[in-house]
Design an enzyme around this catalytic site. Structure first.
Site, short mmCIF file in Angstrom:
data_model
loop_
_atom_site.label_atom_id
_atom_site.label_comp_id
_atom_site.label_asym_id
_atom_site.label_seq_id
_atom_site.Cartn_x
_atom_site.Cartn_y
_atom_site.Cartn_z
N SER A 1 0.67 -1.53 0.14
CA SER A 1 0.69 0.27 0.42
C SER A 1 0.86 1.06 0.36
CB SER A 1 -0.76 0.25 1.41
OG SER A 1 -0.51 0.27 2.03
N ASP A 2 0.39 2.10 -0.21
CA ASP A 2 1.04 3.60 0.61
C ASP A 2 0.87 3.66 1.42
OD1 ASP A 2 2.42 5.62 0.04
OD2 ASP A 2 1.97 6.83 -1.97
N ALA A 3 1.64 5.03 2.31
CA ALA A 3 1.79 4.52 3.20
C ALA A 3 0.48 5.36 4.12
CB ALA A 3 2.93 6.28 3.87
N ALA B 1 -1.82 3.47 3.93
CA ALA B 1 -3.44 3.47 3.34
C ALA B 1 -4.63 2.51 3.84
CB ALA B 1 -2.79 3.39 1.97
#
Ligand code: BGC
Length: 743
Positions: free
Chosen positions: A269-271, A273
């Site tokens: 995931s993005d940070a 997310a």
């Protein structure tokens, strides 16, 4: 007709590795498996349990936001020697355009129109990062960006899917090489899947609404190119795509990425997310977020702790099965084994110093910067300058800024060390020939939130009185000079994440200073350092020589001086349109025609207060020589569906010095199932020519170039239709031919 997915990507594991993964999964506890799905922060600024304790319990598969070779080894020792199954950690960091040797920002690399430049840059970035102990970079960032207000346009290859795909594949090859076990490479991560660049209004993180046709024809191609190049990992985007957060979107991560494209690596995931699915109004709570993300196909939770906090309960209550967990863990273990991380978990702590000292790294950074720069204007042949100049003033807030020269997205803890434009110019001229004044500082109106991490380093803002004094000193310095080089644009923190803006004008008092210096009637050269296109309308009319240097990296100042003084002939081309105003964004060349085309004199502009054409078109860039592109030839004027046409043209250097031209091929499908863009790039080649030399460039146009995702047909189609074709030096090319595809 479906666009064919290629072989399994990344390369499939050997039977032995598959057996080792099975054996590991057979002995790991559920908690350890969930631990492999967790990426934890190694940054001191993040509160939470000590990384050692988490790792010792098998609670982490990867660590990010840490850039410390000794600590990598210390943490790895805990993982290998003290955790239950001894599975080594993957250390991950954003290595976007260089680790210690900084290369031009990706938007600049794309301006080279030379994928080999991007591949070499990222291979050196990989070698340095790996020597520091990093296994995995969060790059390449391959989001198509058509809105220059969006700060992250700097991290990608610009507006075009064809150029973007070439740059995406090249960067994957550069980071990863051809063998995942190569100890001088890192795993790559194609991000941010998908559509992030189309944020409403160019406002970072805002929702995105894109049709399936736009996604498949424009935003997906670089991602599919990354898969075809063997990319090991993907990162899901933050924002809502058509009202579904990308990190909870099964269609993206399962249906398209895995089933259609054959991706077998893992998605991070993005940070935060996964946890953010609650904030974004998609998940009820953390447990719901973990379930949604995992079932949507997201393997690794970056830093939110949502998987670790909830997956065991979800298995306990029967909402998820252990098989579903195993399915997510398997590609992570497979890649760790394919990298031979179990055999070589540690990094030699003496290696980095030797690797970063390699002279070829600085040399490659200088060449990449030279090839990335775009000459926008050169009235009266003001450039190149003579090296006998005795009295040159270098003026502007970025002229001696190492930060602005290196650009946005430095790795954690990086110490700026670029050769600035001032230093580069001084190195070309006799001692004492160059005076310097920065003029007023430029600053964001709202500080960058990431600046909070190093508040102690933040300088107080310049007072209005000091700015006024700096303005006058700059004007006085220019007054004494025979020629003035103005170095202007944006600070490093003005582009990148959380760095969108509404205006595209030169920030602060830069244009005022430019006008004041220009008013003295001396020759003025403008060097732009910036991470996005800027609407330099006044300069484009009044300043005779303008070089778009972007954020050119460690050797940026030398590369600028190489070009200004004629040691190198610029050959870069814009990978984006330059709008005349921020309010014109999004602006891109590949629009569809309307019932009132702008080519008609009556409807020249869509606005009554300004032309809507770009200030500089996509693909544009000048040289110190001139070129003629002639003799456009097509192997056939008519082909059957599925067949290919060969297109050739001659390019001749008609000037006096050696130079590079980027020959570009554009097509337009005149009718069909859907309307197609008035121009689409379908081929390019950068060639170097001696004065008088001619080369023939050849392009193939086949079904891959001619098909598209049709809204009307709800699928891939290739129409029997007539086409325009142009070959030339930018997206306004006029050398034209017709061809037809028939049933
Ligand atoms: C960015 C990503 C980046 C991640 C890890 C996020 O804020 O959107 O591009 O890779 O942080 O640093």
């Amino acid at each position: 007709m479906k666009k064919a997915s290629t072989a399994v990507s990344p390369p499939p594991p050997s039977p032995e590795i598959t057996a080792r993964v099975d054996a590991l999964l057979g002995k790991m506890s559920l908690a350890e498996k969930i631990g492999q799905l967790a990426q934890i922060s190694g940054a001191e600024f993040m509160p939470g349990p000590a990384a050692e304790d988490t790792i010792r319990q098998g609670g982490a598969g990867s660590v990010l936001w840490l850039n410390n070779t000794k600590r990598f080894n210390d943490l790895q020792k805990v993982a290998v020697e003290e955790s239950p199954s001894g599975i080594p950690l993957l250390f991950a960091l954003d290595v976007i355009h260089g680790y210690r040797t900084i290369f031009p920002v990706p938007l600049a690399l794309a301006s080279s129109w030379d994928p080999d430049v991007a591949e070499q840059a990222q291979s050196i970035a990989a070698k340095e990062a790996r020597a520091a102990g990093i296994h995995w970079t969060f790059g390449p960032m391959i989001d198509i960006a058509r809105d220059a207000r969006w700060g992250r346009i700097v991290e990608g290859a610009g507006e075009d899917p064809y150029l973007g795909s070439a740059m995406a594949a090249a960067q994957v090859r550069g980071f990863q090489g051809s063998n995942l076990a190569d100890p001088e490479r890192v795993l790559a991560c194609a991000k941010h899947f998908a559509g992030y660049g189309a944020a409403d209004g160019g406002r970072d993180y805002d929702p995105v609404f894109l049709s399936e046709a736009q996604l498949r024809n424009v935003y997906f191609p670089p991602f599919q190119a990354a898969v075809d190049a063997g990319v090991a990992t993907f990162m899901s985007a933050y924002m809502d795509l058509n009202n579904v957060p990308a990190s909870g979107c099964r269609w993206l991560m399962r249906d398209v990425l895995r089933e259609e494209w054959g991706f077998t690596g893992f998605v991070v995931s993005d940070a935060f997310a996964v946890g953010n699915l609650v904030i974004q109004g998609h998940a009820r709570d953390g447990q719901d977020a973990a379930r949604r993300a995992l079932t949507a196909g997201l393997n690794m939770d970056m830093a939110s702790g949502t998987y670790v906090g909830n997956l065991a309960d979800l298995v306990q209550d029967g909402s998820l099965s252990v098989d579903q967990i195993d399915e997510m863990v398997r590609p992570i273990l497979t890649l760790k084994l394919q990298m031979e991380l179990f055999e070589n978990p540690y990094v030699d702590e003496t290696l980095l110093d030797k690797v970063v000292a390699l002279p070829e790294h600085r040399q490659a950074a200088r060449q990449a910067a030279q090839r990335s720069m775009v000459l926008l204007r050169n009235e009266g042949g003001l450039l190149p300058l003579s090296k006998n100049l005795k009295n040159v003033a270098v003026i502007g807030p970025l002229a001696d800024s190492m930060e602005a020269t290196e650009g946005s997205w430095m790795v954690f803890g990086h110490q700026p060390a670029a050769v600035t434009v001032l230093q580069g110019v001084r190195a070309k001229l006799a001692d004492g020939a160059v005076s310097y004044a920065p003029g007023p500082e430029i600053n964001r109106d709202f500080p960058h939130p990431f600046g909070e991490f190093n508040l102690s380093e933040r300088k107080p803002l310049q007072s209005l009185e000091d700015a006024e004094a700096a303005f006058h000193t700059a004007v006085a310095t220019a007054k004494e000079a025979d020629l003035v080089i103005m170095v202007m644009g944006e600070n490093a923190d003005m582009a990148g994440e959380f760095a969108s803006r509404g205006s595209l004008d030169l920030p602060g008092r830069q244009e005022e200073l430019l006008k004041a210096v220009h008013a003295m009637g001396k020759p003025v050269v403008l060097v732009l350092l910036n991470g996005r296109p800027l609407s330099i309308n006044w300069a484009a009319e009044n300043i005779p020589a303008i070089l778009e240097a972007w954020e050119p990296g460690s050797e940026g100042g030398n590369a600028v001086a190489d070009i200004l003084f004629g040691d190198v002939n610029p050959g870069g081309k814009l990978p984006v349109c330059v709008p005349r105003s921020g309010s014109h964004a999004p602006l891109y060349y590949a629009r569809t025609l309307t019932h009132q085309p702008e080519s008609s004199p009556m409807y020249r502009s869509r606005y009554w207060d300004s032309p809507t054409t770009p200030l500089y078109p996509f693909g544009f860039g000048l040289s110190y020589t001139t070129f003629a592109i002639t003799k456009l030839r097509l192997s056939k004027a008519q082909v059957k569906l599925g067949q290919s046409i060969t297109v050739t043209a001659d390019v001749t250097n008609t000037g006096q010095v050696t130079g590079d031209e980027v020959v570009q091929l554009y097509i337009h499908q005149k009718w069909g199932s859907d309307s197609r863009p008035m121009r689409e790039l379908k081929g390019f080649e950068r060639v170097t020519l001696q004065p008088g030399e001619t080369k023939t460039v050849t392009f193939q146009l086949g079904p891959d170039e001619l098909r598209y995702w049709s809204t009307n047909a709800n699928g891939w189609v290739q129409d029997a239709a007539a086409f325009d074709l142009w070959v030339g030096a930018d997206s306004l090319a006029t050398l034209h031919a017709d061809f037809e595809v028939v049933d």
